[in-house]
Design a protein around this motif. Sequence first.
Motif, PDB file in Angstrom:
ATOM      1  N   ASP A  56       9.972   8.692   4.376  1.00 25.53           N
ATOM      2  CA  ASP A  56       9.171   9.445   5.307  1.00 25.53           C
ATOM      3  C   ASP A  56       8.450  10.610   4.528  1.00 25.53           C
ATOM      4  OD1 ASP A  56       9.871   8.180   7.391  1.00 25.53           O
ATOM      5  OD2 ASP A  56      11.410   9.551   8.190  1.00 25.53           O
ATOM      6  N   LEU A  99       5.422   8.444   2.971  1.00 26.58           N
ATOM      7  CA  LEU A  99       4.492   7.615   3.769  1.00 26.58           C
ATOM      8  C   LEU A  99       4.073   8.509   5.041  1.00 26.58           C
ATOM      9  CD1 LEU A  99       6.443   4.354   3.661  1.00 26.58           C
ATOM     10  CD2 LEU A  99       4.413   4.743   2.485  1.00 26.58           C
ATOM     11  N   SER A 100       2.889   8.108   5.708  1.00 24.35           N
ATOM     12  CA  SER A 100       2.472   8.639   6.818  1.00 24.35           C
ATOM     13  C   SER A 100       3.417   8.390   7.998  1.00 24.35           C
ATOM     14  CB  SER A 100       0.969   8.284   7.119  1.00 24.35           C
ATOM     15  OG  SER A 100       0.692   8.274   8.461  1.00 24.35           O
ATOM     16  N   SER A 101       3.492   9.257   8.831  1.00 22.50           N
ATOM     17  CA  SER A 101       4.257   8.779  10.170  1.00 22.50           C
ATOM     18  C   SER A 101       3.864   7.739  10.896  1.00 22.50           C
ATOM     19  CB  SER A 101       4.290  10.195  10.965  1.00 22.50           C
ATOM     20  OG  SER A 101       3.121  10.611  11.456  1.00 22.50           O
ATOM     21  N   ILE A 113       3.077   4.884   9.643  1.00 25.59           N
ATOM     22  CA  ILE A 113       3.372   3.695   8.980  1.00 25.59           C
ATOM     23  C   ILE A 113       4.448   2.861   9.643  1.00 25.59           C
ATOM     24  CG2 ILE A 113       4.207   2.647   6.837  1.00 25.59           C
ATOM     25  CD1 ILE A 113       1.328   3.509   6.581  1.00 25.59           C
ATOM     26  N   ARG A 144       8.663   1.296   6.022  1.00 23.68           N
ATOM     27  CA  ARG A 144       9.376   2.736   5.583  1.00 23.68           C
ATOM     28  C   ARG A 144      11.039   2.272   5.418  1.00 23.68           C
ATOM     29  NH1 ARG A 144       9.855   5.479  10.094  1.00 23.68           N
ATOM     30  NH2 ARG A 144       8.257   4.753  11.387  1.00 23.68           N
ATOM     31  N   HIS A 171      -0.370  -0.981   5.472  1.00 22.99           N
ATOM     32  CA  HIS A 171       0.979  -0.611   5.606  1.00 22.99           C
ATOM     33  C   HIS A 171       1.585  -1.111   4.373  1.00 22.99           C
ATOM     34  CE1 HIS A 171       1.122   0.436   9.981  1.00 22.99           C
ATOM     35  NE2 HIS A 171       0.105   0.693   9.401  1.00 22.99           N
ATOM     36  N   ARG A 198       0.402   0.451   0.985  1.00 19.26           N
ATOM     37  CA  ARG A 198       0.793   1.786   0.771  1.00 19.26           C
ATOM     38  C   ARG A 198       2.554   1.521   0.194  1.00 19.26           C
ATOM     39  NH1 ARG A 198      -3.544   2.325   2.139  1.00 19.26           N
ATOM     40  NH2 ARG A 198      -3.483   1.817  -0.129  1.00 19.26           N
TER      41      ARG A 198
END
Length: 376
Positions: free
Chosen positions: A67, A70-72, A74, A79, A104, A107
């Motif tokens: 977290d 990574l963006s919330s 994703i 994650r 996603h 990333r």
Amino acid sequence: MNQAVISDFFRQIIDQPVNNLVDQAQEQGKKAIAYTCSYVPQPLLSLDGVFPIRVRAPGVVGTPMADTYLSSVICSYTRSVLELALEWAFDSLDGWVFAASCDHLRRLYDNLDYLNKPAFNHMIDMPHRGGAAAEKWLTEEYKSLGAALAESFGVDASPQALSRSIEEHNAYLSVMREISEMRKQDNPPVTGAMFQTLLAASTSAPKDMVMDELKALLARLREGKEGKPYRARVLLAGSHCDDPGYIDVIEKTGGLVVAERTCTGSIPALAPIPENGAPYETLAERALANISCPRMMESFQARVDEILEAVEEYRADGVVLQTMKFCDTWGVESSPMVQELRKAGVPILKLEREYTMSSEGQLQTRIQAFLESMGK
């Protein structure tokens, strides 16, 4: 017959991010290559000297480190995998192959490359539609992957070697397809949770090390014993779903999952690969024609038709359309998909979930209500 017929052999494979069979194969000199998307062709990662491992993240209870990076918004699969990677759970693997199938997973590739860079980290660029130009594009991407594997691991990535790998993969698909066909019976000896366990296990370990167990299980299933009673036959569709436990909750509530139209399920994963023709071109054509992820433009109606055909073929009473929270592709597709299936008269339940199941009671309540709405 229920999931108890599965030996501990399969369950132990899926209980670990990297299982003992992977370690054994590496001790024999083979290289384990991780992948995260169905657009990465298994036969290409099964050339002599390497083997594919579809990455799962069993046992993840939180993603505090992932977290941070990574963006919330994703998805929780991405994650969860990054979390385990940052805990060094995948460090024994020899390489990773990604497909640029969604933002996603891109990333995940970026962060893995930055935070815990694998010795081999390859990205396949993916077209967004089919056609001759897309097939040519993807063929070149697969050839580039083959060349990279040859350079890094010394494998033979020639068309002849790939053709042999396709033949071996088809032998595995034939066994799995025969087991899946049994799910069309009135009282199938194979539950959905059981079949998902087999799929997850056989894509998480070297296939030559699981084939004997799969064939032995098939022989037992051929004895013709019927399964337990159920209230309704259900087709599972939607996002990536590699957790047999999710399906098991549906089945404990009375809905027998007879097929999965997901990228980790029986449709379309078990379709045989043509063995005539140029192998790299064949894999590209099959990927674009067969997988049909919502990321692919101009293919929505084909995906609807595929689900409708599966409903008829497997005599499903209804469809459970599950989408992983924050999955962009299925987030866009799910609402019109629900509308089209309802227009066709198919009962459908739409569910949103996280990668790791956390609300078993809520899922049971929703499934119970869905079965009752169908008069089951």
